[in-house]
Structure formats: structure tokens, C-alpha cells
Motif scaffolding. Structure first.
Motif, short mmCIF file in Angstrom:
data_model
loop_
_atom_site.label_atom_id
_atom_site.label_comp_id
_atom_site.label_asym_id
_atom_site.label_seq_id
_atom_site.Cartn_x
_atom_site.Cartn_y
_atom_site.Cartn_z
N LYS A 93 0.84 -1.20 0.00
CA LYS A 93 0.00 0.00 0.00
C LYS A 93 0.88 1.26 0.00
O LYS A 93 0.93 2.01 0.98
CB LYS A 93 -0.93 0.00 1.21
N PRO A 94 1.59 1.48 -1.10
CA PRO A 94 2.53 2.60 -1.14
C PRO A 94 1.87 3.96 -0.98
O PRO A 94 2.50 4.91 -0.47
CB PRO A 94 3.18 2.46 -2.52
N ARG A 95 0.61 4.11 -1.38
CA ARG A 95 -0.06 5.41 -1.31
C ARG A 95 -0.29 5.85 0.12
O ARG A 95 -0.65 7.02 0.36
CB ARG A 95 -1.39 5.37 -2.05
N THR A 96 -0.11 4.95 1.08
CA THR A 96 -0.24 5.31 2.49
C THR A 96 1.11 5.36 3.20
O THR A 96 1.16 5.51 4.43
CB THR A 96 -1.15 4.32 3.24
N ALA A 97 2.20 5.24 2.46
CA ALA A 97 3.54 5.12 3.06
C ALA A 97 4.26 6.46 3.14
O ALA A 97 4.15 7.30 2.24
CB ALA A 97 4.38 4.13 2.27
N VAL A 98 5.00 6.65 4.23
CA VAL A 98 5.89 7.79 4.39
C VAL A 98 7.33 7.30 4.32
O VAL A 98 7.69 6.33 5.00
CB VAL A 98 5.64 8.52 5.73
N ILE A 99 8.14 7.97 3.50
CA ILE A 99 9.57 7.69 3.40
C ILE A 99 10.31 8.81 4.11
O ILE A 99 10.27 9.97 3.67
CB ILE A 99 10.05 7.62 1.93
N GLY A 100 10.95 8.52 5.25
CA GLY A 100 11.70 9.52 6.00
C GLY A 100 13.19 9.32 5.79
O GLY A 100 13.69 8.20 5.86
N LEU A 101 13.90 10.43 5.55
CA LEU A 101 15.32 10.36 5.21
C LEU A 101 16.09 11.48 5.90
O LEU A 101 15.71 12.66 5.82
CB LEU A 101 15.51 10.50 3.70
N ASP A 102 17.17 11.13 6.56
CA ASP A 102 18.16 12.10 7.00
C ASP A 102 18.84 12.69 5.76
O ASP A 102 18.74 12.13 4.66
CB ASP A 102 19.16 11.37 7.91
N PHE A 103 19.55 13.80 5.92
CA PHE A 103 20.26 14.40 4.78
C PHE A 103 21.75 14.04 4.80
O PHE A 103 22.20 13.20 4.03
CB PHE A 103 20.07 15.92 4.75
N ASP A 104 22.53 14.65 5.69
CA ASP A 104 23.98 14.43 5.71
C ASP A 104 24.31 12.99 6.12
O ASP A 104 23.88 12.52 7.16
CB ASP A 104 24.66 15.40 6.68
N GLY A 105 25.08 12.33 5.29
CA GLY A 105 25.46 10.94 5.56
C GLY A 105 24.46 9.93 5.05
O GLY A 105 24.75 8.74 5.05
N THR A 106 23.29 10.41 4.61
CA THR A 106 22.25 9.51 4.12
C THR A 106 21.90 9.82 2.67
O THR A 106 22.02 8.95 1.81
CB THR A 106 21.00 9.61 5.01
N LEU A 107 21.51 11.04 2.39
CA LEU A 107 21.32 11.47 1.00
C LEU A 107 22.57 12.14 0.45
O LEU A 107 22.79 12.16 -0.76
CB LEU A 107 20.14 12.44 0.90
N ALA A 108 23.40 12.70 1.34
CA ALA A 108 24.62 13.40 0.93
C ALA A 108 25.82 12.81 1.64
O ALA A 108 25.76 12.55 2.84
CB ALA A 108 24.51 14.89 1.26
N PRO A 109 26.92 12.56 0.93
CA PRO A 109 28.12 12.06 1.59
C PRO A 109 28.65 13.05 2.61
O PRO A 109 28.54 14.27 2.44
CB PRO A 109 29.12 11.89 0.42
N ILE A 110 29.22 12.56 3.71
CA ILE A 110 29.87 13.41 4.71
C ILE A 110 31.14 13.99 4.11
O ILE A 110 31.96 13.27 3.52
CB ILE A 110 30.20 12.60 5.97
N VAL A 111 31.33 15.31 4.27
CA VAL A 111 32.54 15.98 3.80
C VAL A 111 33.11 16.82 4.93
O VAL A 111 32.41 17.10 5.91
CB VAL A 111 32.24 16.86 2.56
N ALA A 112 34.36 17.24 4.79
CA ALA A 112 35.03 18.00 5.86
C ALA A 112 34.34 19.32 6.13
O ALA A 112 34.25 19.77 7.26
CB ALA A 112 36.49 18.21 5.49
#
Length: 277
Positions: free
Chosen positions: A22-41
Motif C-alpha cells: 500500500k505505497p499510497r499510504t507510506a511515508v519515506i523519511g530520510l536524513d540528509f547528511d550521511g544519508t542522502l549526501a556524503p559526509i565531507v570535511a
């Protein structure tokens, strides 16, 4: 084509099955740094993985909502993520400053409360504190608007600097009504009352979600993991994903599924979009 990996736990497998059913009832939660974006200095140089936005644009129309839950200001995450004005991302929201700020892709609207006065006081005292602690070399302050963070990644001994500063920064934060949020070689001083768990739980309940996935990589994501556990106990299936890190092991130990950093997260999002298309 990216294949969907199999979660290691029964609860994770149930969460994934519910999302796919039942994808129409699903929430996708995502962190940003380290999850969608690589960690940088330098966090100012952080950008979403090149495949992140295309994967999200393919997945978002097929689910109830995609929520990026981050300690960054929402507008910074939107800019560094490249989320604005992307066809297909109308179901995306960015919950910035641990949910204190909310940006909606469908309207481009940003809502936020007034800043906490303790942040300005801490900001003024931080340089002197770092000098007195002898932590100036390679340690630097990141301005986050509604919070302020001290990074030790560039110090000669990053972990020693982190450990030495944790106590004094906690004392400083407490004096001004703030809390310290530790992360991967960063200590963030921010207002209390909001965390990623509160933000995720509020969003899932407001959406009326029937399933939830959350992916993160750092200590600040543990409250979101706990929120998914709470939802599971309330009958909402959930899948916990760790964006693999050798610096933080607590999430991997609690996750249903561990993937290989942002590249692995993007592969998972693409696999979900393909299965749901």
C-alpha cells in the motif's frame, strides 16, 4: 536495475511488505547528511548524491510523502539537496532544525517559529570558550541560524578534541537553556523540545500513514528509529535503514537493513521506485 535488498529482521520484512502493498499510504523519511549526501570535511560543500534527486522524483509520486528530516536549516537542505522546482517532488517536505522548520516542495513555502534567545548568547561566548579549551586549531564553528555547531573533523586529533569539548559545551548550552546534540565529530547546541523522532512521528500521524521507512546514519537519527519502534507498537509497520558508517555503530545495530552509505540509500530508493512503477 537496482534490486531491493532483504531486511535482516522480521519486523523490517513486514515493514517493507506493507510499504510495497500500500505505497499510497507510506511515508519515506530520510536524513540528509550521511544519508542522502556524503559526509565531507566542510558541511557547506555537502551536496546530495547525484542519483538522489532522480530517485526521489521517481519514488515520491508513488507514496503518500517523502520527508527529509535534518538538523540543518530547511532552506540549506533544499539548496544543497537540489529539491526546489523538480517535477515529481510535489510530495516532498523538508523538516529542518529537527522539525522546527517545514518546507513544502508543492508550494515552496517555509514555516518556522521565532529563534530561541539562547542561541545568540551561546554564539557570542563560543569563540572564547574554544580558545580557553585550547581547541581552536582545526576546530571550527558552523552557523546554523536556529542552532550553532562545533566541528572537530579537521583537528589534529578529531576524537580527542570532540571528547575534550563535550563537557564545556554541555555546560554552556545548559546555562542558556539549550541542549547538546552529538554527531559524527560535531557537537550541536540547539533548543530543546524537538528531535527527529518528534518530527517524524508528528508527520507520520498527520499524514495518516499505514507504513513508514526511515533511513539515517548518525546519533541524531536514534530518536527517529525510536519513533518507528513506537509506530510499530501502535500497529504501523516500519523499516529501519542504516546508511552504513564505521564512525557510528549504534544505528547499524538497531537497523533492519544496512546499506552502503548514500550510494546504497539511492540504490534502495531506485529499487523501491522500480517495484512500484
Amino acid at each position: 536495475m537496482d534490486l531491493l535488498p532483504t531486511p535482516a529482521t522480521r519486523a523490517g520484512r513486514d515493514g517493507l511488505a506493507a510499504l510495497l502493498a500500500k505505497p499510497r499510504t507510506a511515508v519515506i523519511g530520510l536524513d540528509f547528511d550521511g544519508t542522502l549526501a556524503p559526509i565531507v570535511a566542510d558541511p557547506e560543500q555537502a551536496r546530495a548524491h547525484p542519483g538522489a534527486v532522480p530517485a526521489l522524483a521517481a519514488l515520491a509520486p508513488r507514496v503518500a510523502s517523502v520527508a527529509v528530516v535534518t538538523g540543518r536549516p530547511a532552506e540549506v537542505a533544499v539548496r544543497h539537496g537540489g529539491f526546489a522546482d523538480v517535477p515529481g517532488l510535489e510530495h516532498l517536505v523538508v523538516l529542518g532544525h529537527y522539525g522546527a522548520e517545514r518546507w513544502q516542495a508543492a508550494t515552496g513555502e517555509l514555516t518556522a517559529p521565532p529563534p530561541h534567545p539562547g542561541v545568540a548568547a551561546v554564539r557570542a561566548e563560543l569563540p572564547g570558550l574554544l580558545d580557553r579549551a585550547g581547541a581552536g586549531q582545526g576546530t571550527w564553528i558552523e552557523e546554523k541560524g536556529r542552532a550553532v555547531a562545533v566541528h572537530t573533523r579537521r583537528a589534529q586529533d578529531p576524537q580527542a578534541a570532540f571528547d575534550a569539548l563535550r563537557g564545556p559545551l554541555t555546560d554552556l548550552a545548559t546555562r542558556h537553556g539549550l541542549i547538546v546534540e552529538p554527531g559524527r565529530l560535531v557537537l550541536e547546541l540547539r533548543p530543546p523540545g524537538m528531535d527527529k523522532g518528534v518530527a517524524l512521528l508528528d508527520h507520520v500521524r498527520a499524514t495518516g500513514a499505514g507504513a513508514v521507512l526511515y533511513a539515517g546514519d548518525d546519533l541524531g537519527d536514534l530518536p527517529a528509529f525510536a519513533a518507528v519502534g513506537k509506530l510499530r507498537s501502535d500497529g504501523v509497520p516500519g523499516l529501519l535503514v542504516c546508511s552504513g558508517s564505521t564512525e557510528v555503530t549504534e544505528l547499524a545495530e538497531r537497523a533492519d537493513l544496512v546499506v552502503n552509505g548514500p550510494e546504497g540509500v539511492v540504490g534502495l530508493l531506485r529499487g523501491l521506485a522500480a517495484r512500484l512503477s
